[in-house]
Design a protein around this motif. Structure first.
Motif, PDB file in Angstrom:
ATOM      1  N   SER A  30       0.782  -1.242   0.000  1.00 27.63           N
ATOM      2  CA  SER A  30       0.000   0.000   0.000  1.00 27.63           C
ATOM      3  C   SER A  30       0.815   1.294   0.000  1.00 27.63           C
ATOM      4  CB  SER A  30      -0.961   0.002   1.188  1.00 27.63           C
ATOM      5  OG  SER A  30      -0.250  -0.155   2.402  1.00 27.63           O
ATOM      6  N   ARG A  61      -2.489  -4.555  -8.614  1.00 30.78           N
ATOM      7  CA  ARG A  61      -3.294  -4.582  -7.398  1.00 30.78           C
ATOM      8  C   ARG A  61      -2.460  -4.110  -6.208  1.00 30.78           C
ATOM      9  NH1 ARG A  61      -7.555  -9.697  -7.250  1.00 30.78           N
ATOM     10  NH2 ARG A  61      -8.546  -9.250  -9.264  1.00 30.78           N
ATOM     11  N   SER A 103      -1.860  -4.337  -2.109  1.00 29.95           N
ATOM     12  CA  SER A 103      -2.096  -5.217  -0.968  1.00 29.95           C
ATOM     13  C   SER A 103      -1.910  -4.453   0.339  1.00 29.95           C
ATOM     14  CB  SER A 103      -1.126  -6.406  -1.007  1.00 29.95           C
ATOM     15  OG  SER A 103      -1.287  -7.205   0.150  1.00 29.95           O
ATOM     16  N   TYR A 104      -2.845  -4.650   1.247  1.00 23.85           N
ATOM     17  CA  TYR A 104      -2.748  -4.074   2.581  1.00 23.85           C
ATOM     18  C   TYR A 104      -2.311  -5.141   3.592  1.00 23.85           C
ATOM     19  CZ  TYR A 104      -5.146  -0.149   0.470  1.00 23.85           C
ATOM     20  OH  TYR A 104      -5.467   0.915  -0.348  1.00 23.85           O
ATOM     21  N   LYS A 157      -6.463  -5.284  -3.605  1.00 23.40           N
ATOM     22  CA  LYS A 157      -7.446  -4.401  -4.209  1.00 23.40           C
ATOM     23  C   LYS A 157      -6.927  -3.843  -5.525  1.00 23.40           C
ATOM     24  CE  LYS A 157      -9.974  -4.818  -0.497  1.00 23.40           C
ATOM     25  NZ  LYS A 157     -11.220  -5.639  -0.507  1.00 23.40           N
ATOM     26  N   GLN A 158      -7.853  -3.484  -6.406  1.00 22.23           N
ATOM     27  CA  GLN A 158      -7.486  -2.892  -7.685  1.00 22.23           C
ATOM     28  C   GLN A 158      -6.765  -1.560  -7.478  1.00 22.23           C
ATOM     29  OE1 GLN A 158      -7.765  -4.129 -10.690  1.00 22.23           O
ATOM     30  NE2 GLN A 158      -9.168  -5.826 -10.442  1.00 22.23           N
TER      31      GLN A 158
END
Length: 309
Positions: free
Chosen positions: A162, A185, A187-188, A239-240
């Motif tokens: 992120s 994408r 990632s968190y 997430k996108q």
């Protein structure tokens, strides 16, 4: 650029700017496609500065030449023959009880391996970046390799941590890749660093805390498939990449909209822009949805009405 286009550009330089005559609409559209002119939302045509115009023409010509050379290499089967040589060597190495994992010591050696792996990649490239940050130096190294892969139509999926969203250098480069057709994408969750090519070779760091020490290269099917499964789990949880805040089209989207006027086939439009046909069609589909167009001609008309061209 042909003689008519050069003459039209010179006329535009002499008069500075103008709305253009109806009988010059096709030529004006071609000048904007070539990057020799820009059109304001009100329809006024402006010439691009000569130095910038020439630079753009050179870049377009180089892109077309690069694509022609890569296509010639593909048609001649050079890469396939080299792959067979390497596969034969791999078989001999395995039968000689060589280790399933090879140590690559030092960043220079690692970069050489990455260069080789991406050159031979034909279908899919999977990468992760656990820090989410790219330095200008790493971007400069990665750009020609990544663009080479994307121009061949290879599917590229990249996972970034992120912090990428808060770093202008990283985010800018991710936008470039996305415009070329890469899937990005964010990632968190924690990521494991890896590069996987064609699901047949994988590269992971020797020490995740200090990647400068080197990397581990494996072509052992069981190990590679395990890493692929790990990548897919991380990908599914990510997430996108958020779309740009601006509703206006990006530079590559503007150029694609311009080709809807000038290119008779998708292959021609993609070739003019130096991108793969798959990426070109993906952009067209997205633009048609954003504009609410039912066909490509309508998309081009609506784009002009919106002031996008």
């Amino acid at each position: 650029m042909n003689r008519d286009e050069e003459a039209g550009y010179r006329r535009l330089l002499r008069r500075g700017a103008g709305a253009g005559d109806d009988d010059e609409d096709v030529l004006s559209a071609r000048l904007t496609t070539l990057g020799l002119a820009t059109r304001t939302p009100s329809g006024v045509l402006h010439p691009v500065a000569p130095a910038r115009a020439v630079e753009g023409l050179i870049e377009n010509q180089l892109a077309r030449l690069r694509e022609q050379l890569e296509q010639a290499v593909q048609n001649d089967g050079i890469v396939d023959s080299l792959l067979k040589e390497r596969e034969a060597a791999t078989i001999r190495t395995v039968t000689a009880d060589a280790p399933a994992v090879q140590q690559i010591v030092g960043m220079e050696a690692v970069r050489a391996v990455i260069d080789e792996l991406t050159f031979f990649t034909r279908t899919e490239n999977l990468t992760t970046n656990p820090t989410g940050l790219l330095t200008p130096e790493s971007v400069a190294f990665s750009r020609p390799l990544d663009f080479r892969v994307l121009r061949r139509g290879v599917r590229m999926r990249t996972l970034m941590a992120s912090p990428a969203l808060d770093d202008p250098t990283t985010l800018g480069y991710l936008r470039e890749l996305s415009a070329m057709g890469a899937e990005i994408r964010i990632s968190y969750q924690p990521l494991e660093r890896m590069i996987i090519c064609d699901r047949t070779a994988a590269l992971t760091p020797m020490d995740s805390a200090d990647t400068s020490k080197g990397a581990l290269l494996t072509r052992e099917p069981g190990l590679v498939s395990t890493l692929v499964a790990l990548f897919e789990r991380m990908w599914g949880a990510a997430k996108q990449l958020p779309a740009p805040d601006s509703a206006l089209p990006s530079e590559i989207e503007r150029k694609i909209l311009q080709t809807l006027y000038t290119a008779d086939k998708d292959e021609s439009g993609a070739r003019d822009l130096g991108i793969s046909v798959r990426t070109y069609r993906k952009h067209v589909a997205v633009l048609m949805t954003r504009l609410g167009a039912t066909n490509r001609f309508q998309a081009a008309v609506l784009a002009r009405e919106h002031g996008w061209l």
